[in-house]
Structure formats: structure tokens, C-alpha cells
Design a protein around this motif. Structure first.
Motif, PDB file in Angstrom:
ATOM      1  N   PHE A  48       0.839  -1.199   0.000  1.00 36.48           N
ATOM      2  CA  PHE A  48       0.000   0.000   0.000  1.00 36.48           C
ATOM      3  C   PHE A  48       0.877   1.254   0.000  1.00 36.48           C
ATOM      4  O   PHE A  48       0.638   2.211  -0.724  1.00 36.48           O
ATOM      5  N   MET A  49       1.914   1.214   0.854  1.00 38.71           N
ATOM      6  CA  MET A  49       2.791   2.376   0.946  1.00 38.71           C
ATOM      7  C   MET A  49       3.399   2.693  -0.390  1.00 38.71           C
ATOM      8  O   MET A  49       3.464   3.847  -0.808  1.00 38.71           O
ATOM      9  N   SER A  50       3.832   1.637  -1.068  1.00 43.95           N
ATOM     10  CA  SER A  50       4.511   1.901  -2.333  1.00 43.95           C
ATOM     11  C   SER A  50       3.552   2.382  -3.397  1.00 43.95           C
ATOM     12  O   SER A  50       3.969   2.867  -4.440  1.00 43.95           O
ATOM     13  N   LEU A  51       2.267   2.242  -3.136  1.00 40.14           N
ATOM     14  CA  LEU A  51       1.288   2.749  -4.094  1.00 40.14           C
ATOM     15  C   LEU A  51       0.765   4.114  -3.672  1.00 40.14           C
ATOM     16  O   LEU A  51      -0.318   4.531  -4.066  1.00 40.14           O
ATOM     17  N   ASP A  52       1.502   4.795  -2.858  1.00 36.66           N
ATOM     18  CA  ASP A  52       1.148   6.123  -2.380  1.00 36.66           C
ATOM     19  C   ASP A  52      -0.089   6.146  -1.508  1.00 36.66           C
ATOM     20  O   ASP A  52      -0.693   7.200  -1.331  1.00 36.66           O
TER      21      ASP A  52
ATOM     22  N   GLN B 183      -4.027  -0.333   7.707  1.00 32.82           N
ATOM     23  CA  GLN B 183      -3.926  -1.786   7.530  1.00 32.82           C
ATOM     24  C   GLN B 183      -3.183  -2.412   8.695  1.00 32.82           C
ATOM     25  O   GLN B 183      -3.639  -3.384   9.277  1.00 32.82           O
ATOM     26  N   VAL B 184      -2.070  -1.822   9.031  1.00 33.23           N
ATOM     27  CA  VAL B 184      -1.283  -2.389  10.141  1.00 33.23           C
ATOM     28  C   VAL B 184      -2.055  -2.267  11.444  1.00 33.23           C
ATOM     29  O   VAL B 184      -2.197  -3.224  12.215  1.00 33.23           O
ATOM     30  N   LEU B 185      -2.554  -1.086  11.696  1.00 35.04           N
ATOM     31  CA  LEU B 185      -3.218  -0.853  12.982  1.00 35.04           C
ATOM     32  C   LEU B 185      -4.466  -1.717  13.127  1.00 35.04           C
ATOM     33  O   LEU B 185      -4.657  -2.388  14.126  1.00 35.04           O
ATOM     34  N   VAL B 186      -5.316  -1.633  12.119  1.00 37.44           N
ATOM     35  CA  VAL B 186      -6.623  -2.300  12.261  1.00 37.44           C
ATOM     36  C   VAL B 186      -6.512  -3.792  11.998  1.00 37.44           C
ATOM     37  O   VAL B 186      -6.846  -4.630  12.834  1.00 37.44           O
ATOM     38  N   TYR B 187      -6.049  -4.156  10.830  1.00 38.74           N
ATOM     39  CA  TYR B 187      -6.024  -5.577  10.477  1.00 38.74           C
ATOM     40  C   TYR B 187      -5.063  -6.361  11.331  1.00 38.74           C
ATOM     41  O   TYR B 187      -5.445  -7.265  12.066  1.00 38.74           O
ATOM     42  N   ALA B 188      -3.805  -5.990  11.162  1.00 40.60           N
ATOM     43  CA  ALA B 188      -2.811  -6.792  11.874  1.00 40.60           C
ATOM     44  C   ALA B 188      -2.897  -6.558  13.365  1.00 40.60           C
ATOM     45  O   ALA B 188      -2.693  -7.474  14.155  1.00 40.60           O
ATOM     46  N   GLY B 189      -3.249  -5.349  13.729  1.00 41.96           N
ATOM     47  CA  GLY B 189      -3.171  -5.044  15.144  1.00 41.96           C
ATOM     48  C   GLY B 189      -4.437  -5.339  15.896  1.00 41.96           C
ATOM     49  O   GLY B 189      -4.403  -5.625  17.084  1.00 41.96           O
TER      50      GLY B 189
ATOM     51  N   ASN C 118      -8.911  -5.257  -1.467  1.00 41.62           N
ATOM     52  CA  ASN C 118      -8.389  -3.950  -1.034  1.00 41.62           C
ATOM     53  C   ASN C 118      -7.227  -3.524  -1.894  1.00 41.62           C
ATOM     54  O   ASN C 118      -7.093  -2.345  -2.278  1.00 41.62           O
ATOM     55  N   LEU C 119      -6.356  -4.484  -2.173  1.00 37.21           N
ATOM     56  CA  LEU C 119      -5.188  -4.180  -2.994  1.00 37.21           C
ATOM     57  C   LEU C 119      -5.610  -3.685  -4.369  1.00 37.21           C
ATOM     58  O   LEU C 119      -5.048  -2.736  -4.927  1.00 37.21           O
ATOM     59  N   THR C 120      -6.629  -4.309  -4.911  1.00 34.79           N
ATOM     60  CA  THR C 120      -7.134  -3.879  -6.215  1.00 34.79           C
ATOM     61  C   THR C 120      -7.613  -2.443  -6.175  1.00 34.79           C
ATOM     62  O   THR C 120      -7.286  -1.621  -7.045  1.00 34.79           O
ATOM     63  N   PHE C 121      -8.374  -2.149  -5.134  1.00 33.93           N
ATOM     64  CA  PHE C 121      -8.911  -0.794  -5.020  1.00 33.93           C
ATOM     65  C   PHE C 121      -7.786   0.232  -4.945  1.00 33.93           C
ATOM     66  O   PHE C 121      -7.812   1.281  -5.606  1.00 33.93           O
ATOM     67  N   VAL C 122      -6.803  -0.071  -4.082  1.00 31.75           N
ATOM     68  CA  VAL C 122      -5.722   0.896  -3.894  1.00 31.75           C
ATOM     69  C   VAL C 122      -4.932   1.048  -5.185  1.00 31.75           C
ATOM     70  O   VAL C 122      -4.540   2.153  -5.553  1.00 31.75           O
ATOM     71  N   ALA C 123      -4.735  -0.068  -5.878  1.00 30.23           N
ATOM     72  CA  ALA C 123      -3.998   0.017  -7.136  1.00 30.23           C
ATOM     73  C   ALA C 123      -4.721   0.919  -8.123  1.00 30.23           C
ATOM     74  O   ALA C 123      -4.095   1.743  -8.804  1.00 30.23           O
TER      75      ALA C 123
END
Lengths: 175, 726, 97
Positions: A44-48, A56-62, C41-46
């Protein structure tokens, strides 16, 4: 460089995603899923999408995975079960075939030409200007305000539901 | 409520009593409803004191389905008085209205050239077909209405006495009223379909009334036989209607009359023949007559009303009503004449050897109906209708008179607990000493039917035979060919048959009279004390009918016998049938050839008198023995007594094969063997396809989440696959 | 970037599908469902890189709903365990027939 990192984290995500479904120990599955989520966050980060990545980290993983682990521990499922937890080998092969078929179909169908609506680096520039939260928060509280409010009601319902369903029943229950 | 009172120009009858003509069938219908309600109510609430209640006399027959025989206490029905008022009452009212309408028509006089039609609503508007629920009033239907309501009224009054002890008293009157209602619909209908409603309805009532004492299977069978044979005829009626519709496009009498000439001669012939098939069923001609003798199983007043005066004459009415069609087809008309004549002589010959008094009268009815058909077939529509009217008088009188006789015999046999047949002439004899009024009236009726001057039958029968002879000399019928034989020869032959049948009629009617009323009495020593005249309520209608049988001939005096105004009925019916009659006689009004007329009259009279004399001399009532001691018949007499074995022939050639095919082939072969085994069991039975498919399908309902997930994903694959392929 | 992201998203989704089809442990199946959600989710963000920030907002909502769903679903599993002493989906078959 960023492309290289992208591929690393993507592979990480996939490998640990596979590990989720292969592991016999539910705890191992859960932890693999956590790592997979972390990989995804990096993507996600690399996709801006910085904000989304952190969330994602906080909610999903955390949060979500923690709940998973709580439940696994609560029900004492931490040991790999002796009884077969997955279908037989034949079924697994068929499932694999189904998966491959599905994958093939998705590839075949997503061949359309995409016409971009914004320029390539638009999001990044916006983030530089306003910070990472603003691009997401803006629409969230303006165009999608109603959905936002409805979602909060949904969360309320979920909380009530979880409490009611998960709470200890009266002793008269068969159990 | 009325769509349209009149077609086009204002009709002379519009503002008269005729506008109430819809009440004519409605009154008897009301009687049916009320009497029916009484019958149902009393059957439902039968108390211990009711006739038919089990405690009263051991029979479980609350509705009156069993014949009033041996162990039965004469207790009147709870609602007998009320029914006696309602049943005949509505008939009196209907007759009064009919008379009022008749007088209105009289007043309108010669202006009455078109029928008065009242349309009530659009019954069947389907595509191009428009059939209205409409009644029509013209001279022909008026004649029929008067006969139906008048004779019907008398028979209702008679029934009050005849059926007084019957447990099914209200049911009887409700059926009788319903019959009159339907018969009125039949004669008042303005189109073939409306007439057909009445046609079917009287068939139904005939069934209900023949099988009135239904607990006895023979009676129920007779009712079924009547109904089924009627239905065969109805098929003919329907086909004729279909053909009319297909070729002309209208089914109203007015419309068909206007366009009849547009039909091709072949088509007209077939239409007429199919209509005649309906007539053979309803009016008991060859080949569909066998139900009428069996119909004598019903109560005698029913035989009088339905199987003598009204229902069986519906066929004659149909042909008279369709005169414009039959006049266009000499072939069909000749067929009618031939069958009518053959039936007349055939039935008369059977009547010579019957012992049951009602059977004699039944075959006599079939024979006289044959005469009527000879009349209307030869284009003598007025003569046929005239004979219909006079026949109603004297045949009803004969039946009711025999009813009185049977009533007396029953009473005698009840009192002495005798099990003998109360209707067999061999058990009667010398009754003129015990029942003088009945004897005189029956004698009058016998003279009338034999055709003795000056009674009614003489004029009507003679007119038919006379007109037949004249047609044979010159008419479209004589010009035509019937199965290759020239029409003239056919007509002369039928004339001869008619004379022979007249002779036989005189013989067997006199025979009946002699065996019943003359000679020594064979009923038995003790029974004689109980033989006596019937109550006045039964004898009074007989007297009225007797008067009518005597003076009825004055309705249509011929020119040769100027004893009063001549040709009343001729003039009355001219607007309805005149045109067709002219068509048959090549457009020429036949000049009266007086010498020839006198010869023909003389011949007919001579034949009748000869018959009576022969019967008087040859038949010896003293030689008869009561039925239980009688020897069986031998030789040709046996054939006659067994009605030429026609019933047995029908049974072997038609009934048995049909039953065999239905039972063995269609039922067991196809239905059970083929359809049940392969289709029903094969699909839905315990080894069927439905089971198998269901078992396979049930695998999907395993209750397991995993299975459902599989199904879901595989489904997604298929959906995506559809998109991919496209 | 877009094409690769979509590729990985598709593969991740398929992995989740295979997991749902293969595993019988209710909690593992649940986790596979989460995998599928994340793939989406990944699709959406992409796509948000090409179509605007709406995709990320949608991802936000998806995560919220996924959280709610996880909570309720696990509560159900707990209740199921209390009743049947097992989370093996094969034994959860009261609707059979």
C-alpha cells in the motif's frame, strides 16, 4: 529500487498467504496471516496509499488478528489437531484446479484498456501538499459522509451482536 | 336490462302483455327453486314422524327414491300442502300470462309478420360470433307455449292427486317445474344456442324424472339410457350449429332465415340431416327411439307431460322452426319423411304385442311422432304442428287415464298385499264397471288417436296424409331423388306406410281399450272390492283434456269439411312457414281438389274404422289370463313382444364393444399399462426419475458449509466462464 | 505498477478461495475470507492511482466492515464451540437433509 522492494513485499505476502492455508496449526496460520498483512501494508505504501497502509497495520494486523488469536487461545485450539483438518488429497487437487481456473478466468477478463483520470503522480504531490491523511479524509467527510455515518451504526450493531453472541449463556443452556 | 327490445321498426307487440314474456319461464323456475328448497329442507330435517323416516316404516328413503310399495304407510309429506300450492300454482300463473300474451297477439292481428324479440344481454361475444340471450315470440312459439303451459298445468294438477303419498313430493314438483321452465326456453329462444340450452335442459329433467324412484336400479338405468341417447342426438344438433356458423356466420333464427338461400345445396342438406339426428334423439325416432319405452319407469304424469306432450315434440318444433332450411333441401326433407313413416309403422307393429299399458302408449307415442315428422318433412309444417297439438291433448289424456287405472290397481294391490304387476293389462279387465269416467274419457281418446270423425286426431292425421299425397303428385320433393329413387315414388310409399300404421294404431289402441275395460276382470276376487274411480283432482284434468280431444280438430278445419271457420292454424302460422311451403309447392298455392280430398278422407276414415272393427272381432278378452299364469309368446309374436330385439342388437353392436374398448384397451391397456407404468411410476413412483433426480439433488443440501462454499465457487466459475467465452 | 498489483491481488484472492474450499477449521476458513478481502483492497488501492482517491476511501470502508464482520463471526464461532465442542465444519450439519 522501489520496484524491487515492491516485488519483495509482494512475494512475502503471497508466500505467507499460502502458509495460512497450508499450516495445520491455527496459531501458525494466524501469525502467517499477520506477516502477510504487513507485506500488504508495504505494498500500500509503495502505491502512495500511506494512510491506508498504516490503517492496515493498525486495524487488520493489530486489532483483527489479535481478536483471532484471542479466540484461538480461548477455545484452546492452539494444538495442531490429530483429526484431519482439511479435506483429502483428491479434494485438494480439485480445489487447486478450481483455483487455477479461477485465476485464468480473472486474467482473461481483466484485459480492458484503462483510461486514467488523474495524472500519474497526482496523489504523491497531493500528499506532499496536505499530508497523508487529508486526501482520504476530505472525501470521507464530504461526499461519503452518509456512508461514514451508516458505517458507524454498523459498527454499533456489530458490537452489540458480538457481545450478545459471545457472552456466556445462562446455565439452563444445553451447551 | 334489455339491450334492445325490437329489431328496427317498432313492433306491434312492444307495449302489450308480450313484454312480460320473460316471466313465462321464470315462473316455473321460481317454482323449481321453492319446491327444491322444501325438498332439501325436509330431507335434512326429517323427524321421526316424517314419511320416509326409518322408524316410520323401515325404509331409509327420506328423499322418496324408492317406489311406494308394500310396507309403506300412506303418510303425506310434511310440506305437501305448500308444494301443492306452489307447484301447480306457478303453472296456472304461467298459463294465464300465456293466454294474455296470446290475446295481445290476436289483437295485433295480421300486422304480426315478424317475430317479437327481447334481448337481455350479450351472452357470447367471441370474435365474430355474437350470441345474445334473447327470447323471440312469434305465432309458432305461441302455439307451443300454450300447449306447454296449458297441458302442463293440467298434468301438474293431476300429479297432486297421483303423487300424494310419495315421500319425494316436493322434489317431484321441483323437477317438473324445472322441466317446464327449460321447455319454455326451448320454444322461446331466439337463436339456436338459446334453444339448445332448453334442449339440453329438458334432457336433464327427463333424466331426473325418469329415475325419480332412483333406489330401484332399473329406473336409474332407464334415466341414464334416455340421457345418453339424447346426447348422441345432441351431437348432431351441435354439428349442425357449427356448420351453420361456419357457412353463414349467424345463429339467430332471423339471421339464418335471411341468409339461408346463400348456402350451397349440399351444405344445407348436411345441416338439415344433422339437425334431424338431434331430432331422432330427442323425439325418439329410428334409430334413437329405444329410450322412450324404458322411460315409462318414471311416474305416469311424467310420461304424460314429457314423453307425450312436450319434450318429445321438441324435434318437430325444431324442424318447423328451421323450415327455411328444410325447404331448401328436398333430400333432407325426404329423409325426414321416410324415417318418420318407417318409425310410425315399426313402432305401431311393436305396440300390437305389448302387455304393459304404459308401454303400449309409449310405442304409440313413437309412432305418432313419426306421423308428425312425416308432416313437417313433407313441407306440411302446419299439419305437423297441428298433429303435435292434438296429439298433446289425446296422448296426455291416454297417459293420465292410464295413470288413473294404475292408481286404482295399486290401491287394490296395496290393500290386499298383492305383489302382481299393476300395469300389466292381463291383470286388468272389465274396469269400465268400476271406473266409468275414466273409461269414457279413455274411449274418447282412443277414438281421437285412431282418427275417427269428429275427434281431433281425425283432422290432424288426415291432413298429414292428405298433404303427403298431394306433395307426391307435385312438389320439389317429388322432383328430387332419394338414394336414387324418385321422390314421388318415395312419397307414395310413405303414404301407404302411413295408412298401414293408421290401421295398426286403431287396432292396438282398441286392443288396449278392450283388454283393460271390457271382458271379465282378472285382478282377483279380493282386489275387486278396492277398484274404484280416482279422486276428483285427478279426474277433472282428464275431463278438460277429453273436451279438448273432441273439439281440437276445429283448430284447422279443411275446406272439404266446412263445419266452422276453416284453416285457423293455417292462417295463424302463415307468417312463419308460408314462404317455405310455397317454395316446396313450386310457388303455387295448391288448389283444393274437392273430389280427391273426399276420397283421401274417406280412405283414412275407412282404415280407422276397419281397424276398430277388426280389433273388436278378433280380440277376445275372455281368453286372457293374469300375467303370472301367462304363457310366453311364440314365433313372430315373440319378436314383436321383444321389440324386434333392437335393444339387444344395440347392446351387442354398440354397447359391448364400447365397454370392451374402454375397459380393456383404454383403461387397462393404455392407462394402467402404458401411462401409469412408464410415465407416472417412471417419473414419480418409487423407482422414478423424479426420485433419482431428487436423490442427486439432495446431495446439494448436505447442511455442510463446506459443500455450499464449493457450490458457490464453482458457480462463480461458470458465470465468469460465460463472460469469458463471450 | 497497476498491472503487477492486479496480478498479485488476483493470486492472493485465489489463494483465499482455495483455502476456503480446502480447510475445515472454521477459524482458518475465516482467515481465508480475510485474505480475499485484502486482495480486493489491494485492487482498489492500485486503481486509486489511476482513478482518484475514491478507491482508498472505499478501502477504508471495507476495512471497517471487515472488522465488524470479524468480531461478529468470531462471536458466532465461540457460541458454536460452546454448543458443539468443535470448530470442525464437518460436524456443523444440523441443516442436513
Amino acid at each position: 529500487m522501489s520496484s524491487f522492494l515492491f516485488w519483495i513485499f509482494a512475494s512475502l505476502m503471497l508466500i505467507f498467504g499460502a502458509a495460512v492455508i497450508i499450516n495445520r496449526n491455527p496459531v501458525a496460520s494466524a501469525l502467517s496471516l499477520v506477516v502477510s498483512f504487513l507485506g500488504l501494508a508495504a505494498l500500500f505504501m509503495s502505491l502512495d496509499a500511506f494512510f491506508i497502509g498504516i490503517i492496515q497495520v493498525l486495524v487488520y494486523a493489530g486489532a483483527i488478528m489479535v481478536v483471532f488469536l484471542f479466540v484461538i487461545m480461548l477455545l484452546n485450539l492452539g494444538h495442531p489437531s490429530e483429526i484431519a483438518d482439511a479435506r483429502g488429497r483428491g479434494w485438494k487437487l480439485v480445489a487447486g484446479a478450481v483455483g487455477i481456473a479461477l485465476l485464468a478466468q480473472i486474467f482473461a477478463l481483466t484485459r480492458a484498456h484503462v483510461t486514467p483520470r488523474i495524472e500519474p503522480g497526482y496523489l504523491a504531490r497531493q500528499i506532499e501538499y496536505t499530508g497523508v491523511v487529508a486526501p482520504v479524509a476530505g472525501p470521507l467527510f464530504k461526499e461519503y459522509l452518509l456512508a461514514f455515518e451508516v458505517t458507524s451504526v454498523l459498527l454499533l450493531a456489530a458490537i452489540v451482536g458480538a457481545v450478545v453472541l459471545g457472552g456466556r449463556r445462562a446455565p439452563t443452556d444445553a451447551g | 336490462m334489455f339491450l334492445q327490445e325490437v329489431t328496427g321498426v317498432a313492433h306491434p307487440l312492444t307495449a302489450t302483455a308480450a313484454r312480460w314474456m320473460w316471466a313465462l319461464p321464470l315462473l316455473p323456475l321460481l317454482g323449481f327453486v321453492l319446491n327444491g328448497a322444501l325438498s332439501i329442507f325436509s330431507a335434512y330435517h326429517a323427524g321421526p314422524a316424517d314419511p320416509g323416516a326409518p322408524e316410520a316404516h323401515g325404509s331409509h328413503d327420506v328423499t322418496g327414491g324408492g317406489h311406494d310399495d308394500h310396507h309403506h304407510v300412506a303418510v303425506r309429506h310434511r310440506f305437501a300442502t305448500l308444494t301443492s300450492i306452489i307447484g301447480p300454482g306457478v303453472m296456472v300463473l304461467a298459463f294465464g300470462l300465456a293466454v294474455a300474451i296470446f290475446m295481445a297477439m290476436q289483437r295485433a292481428g295480421p300486422e304480426l309478420r315478424t317475430p317479437f324479440i327481447q334481448r337481455y344481454y350479450e351472452w357470447m361475444p367471441v370474435g365474430d360470433l355474437h350470441i345474445d340471450a334473447a327470447f323471440q315470440l312469434d305465432q309458432l312459439s305461441m302455439v307451443m307455449i300454450l300447449v306447454i303451459t296449458g297441458v302442463g298445468m293440467l298434468i301438474h294438477i293431476f300429479s297432486v292427486g297421483y303423487m300424494q303419498d310419495d315421500p319425494g313430493y316436493p322434489r317431484y314438483f321441483s323437477y317438473l317445474n324445472l322441466f317446464v321452465a327449460f321447455m319454455l326456453v326451448l320454444v322461446m329462444g331466439a337463436s339456436y344456442p338459446v334453444m339448445f340450452v332448453g334442449w339440453e335442459g329438458v334432457g336433464l329433467c327427463s333424466y331426473l324424472l325418469i329415475g325419480f324412484w332412483y333406489l330401484d336400479k332399473a329406473n336409474a338405468d332407464a334415466g341414464k339410457k334416455a340421457f345418453i341417447m339424447n346426447r348422441i342426438g345432441d351431437f348432431g344438433f351441435l354439428v349442425a350449429m357449427f356448420m351453420l356458423w361456419a357457412n353463414i356466420g349467424t345463429l339467430e333464427f332471423d339471421g339464418v332465415r335471411g341468409q339461408a338461400t346463400a348456402l350451397g345445396s349440399n351444405v344445407v342438406t348436411w345441416i338439415c340431416l344433422f339437425f334431424f339426428l338431434g331430432c331422432t334423439g330427442k323425439s325418439a325416432q329410428i334409430p334413437l327411439y329405444t329410450w322412450l319405452p324404458d322411460a315409462m319407469a318414471g311416474p305416469t304424469p311424467v310420461s304424460a307431460l314429457i314423453h307425450a306432450a312436450t319434450m318429445v315434440t321438441a324435434g318437430v318444433y325444431l324442424i318447423a322452426r328451421s323450415n327455411f332450411l328444410f325447404a331448401l333441401s328436398p333430400t333432407a326433407s325426404l329423409t325426414v319423411v321416410v324415417i318418420g313413416a318407417l318409425t310410425a309403422i315399426f313402432a305401431a307393429s311393436i305396440g300390437l304385442k305389448q302387455w304393459d299399458i304404459k308401454k303400449v302408449l309409449a310405442y304409440s307415442t313413437v309412432s305418432q311422432l313419426g306421423y308428425m315428422f312425416v308432416g313437417v318433412g313433407a313441407g306440411a309444417y302446419v299439419s305437423g304442428v297441428f298433429h303435435l297439438v292434438t296429439h298433446a291433448f289425446f296422448k296426455a289424456l291416454l297417459f293420465l287415464g292410464s295413470g288413473s287405472v294404475i292408481f286404482a290397481m295399486h290401491r287394490a294391490y296395496h290393500a290386499t298385499h298383492n305383489e302382481d304387476d299393476a300395469q300389466d293389462m292381463r291383470n286388468m279387465g272389465g274396469l269400465r264397471r268400476y271406473m266409468p269416467w275414466t273409461f269414457v274419457l279413455m274411449f274418447v281418446a282412443t277414438l281421437a288417436i285412431a282418427g275417427i270423425f269428429p275427434f281431433a286426431g281425425f283432422f290432424s292425421k288426415d291432413e298429414i296424409l292428405g298433404t303427403l299425397f298431394i306433395r307426391a303428385r307435385g312438389s320439389t320433393l317429388a322432383d328430387a331423388n332419394w338414394l336414387g329413387i324418385p321422390g314421388g315414388i318415395v312419397l307414395y310409399a310413405c303414404y301407404a306406410l302411413g295408412l298401414a300404421a293408421a290401421f295398426m294404431t286403431a287396432v292396438y289402441m282398441m286392443r288396449m281399450l278392450i283388454y283393460v275395460f271390457f271382458g271379465p276382470n282378472r285382478s282377483g276376487e279380493r282386489e275387486r272390492d278396492f277398484l274404484g274411480e280416482a279422486p276428483w283432482i285427478m279426474t277433472a284434468p282428464l275431463i278438460v283434456l277429453g273436451v279438448l280431444s273432441t273439439v281440437g280438430g276445429w283448430l284447422n278445419l279443411p275446406e272439404s269439411i266446412k263445419l266452422g271457420r276453416i284453416g285457423l292454424l293455417d292462417r295463424w302460422l302463415e307468417p312463419v312457414v308460408g314462404e317455405s311451403t310455397l317454395r316446396i309447392t313450386h310457388g303455387a298455392v295448391p288448389k283444393v281438389n274437392l273430389p280427391l280430398e273426399y276420397v283421401l278422407i274417406g280412405v283414412a276414415l275407412a282404415i280407422a274404422v276397419a281397424g276398430i272393427i277388426v280389433a273388436w272381432i278378433v280380440l277376445k278378452p275372455a281368453d286372457l289370463v293374469p300375467k303370472r299364469e301367462a304363457k310366453p309368446e311364440e314365433g313372430f309374436e315373440r319378436v314383436l313382444a321383444n321389440k324386434y330385439y333392437v335393444d339387444e342388437i344395440y347392446d351387442d353392436t354398440v354397447v359391448r364393444p364400447t365397454v370392451a374398448v374402454s375397459r380393456d384397451l383404454l383403461w387397462q391397456g393404455i392407462d394402467e399399462g402404458l401411462i401409469d407404468t412408464t410415465l407416472v411410476n417412471g417419473i414419480g413412483g418409487s423407482k422414478g426419475i423424479a426420485r433419482i433426480v431428487g436423490k442427486i439433488g439432495s446431495l446439494l443440501q448436505s447442511g455442510q458449509v463446506g459443500t455450499y462454499a464449493w457450490v458457490l465457487i464453482v458457480g462463480v466459475l461458470f458465470v465468469l466462464g460465460a463472460f469469458t467465452i463471450r | 505498477m497497476l498491472a503487477e498489483s492486479l496480478f498479485f491481488s488476483a493470486v492472493l484472492f485465489t489463494i483465499g478461495v482455495v483455502g476456503v474450499l480446502t480447510r475445515r477449521n472454521a477459524i482458518i476458513v475465516f482467515m481465508c475470507v480475510e485474505l480475499m478481502l485484502n486482495a480486493v483492497n489491494l485492487t482498489f488501492v492500485a486503481f486509486s492511482q489511476v482513478y482518484g482517491v475514491g478507491g482508498q476511501v472505499f478501502v477504508f470502508f471495507v476495512m471497517t466492515v471487515a472488522a465488524a464482520e470479524a468480531a461478529v463471526g468470531l462471536a458466532i464461532i465461540i457460541a458454536l464451540f460452546r454448543h458443539r465442542q468443535t470448530v470442525n465444519l464437518q460436524n456443523v450439519n444440523l441443516l442436513k437433509g
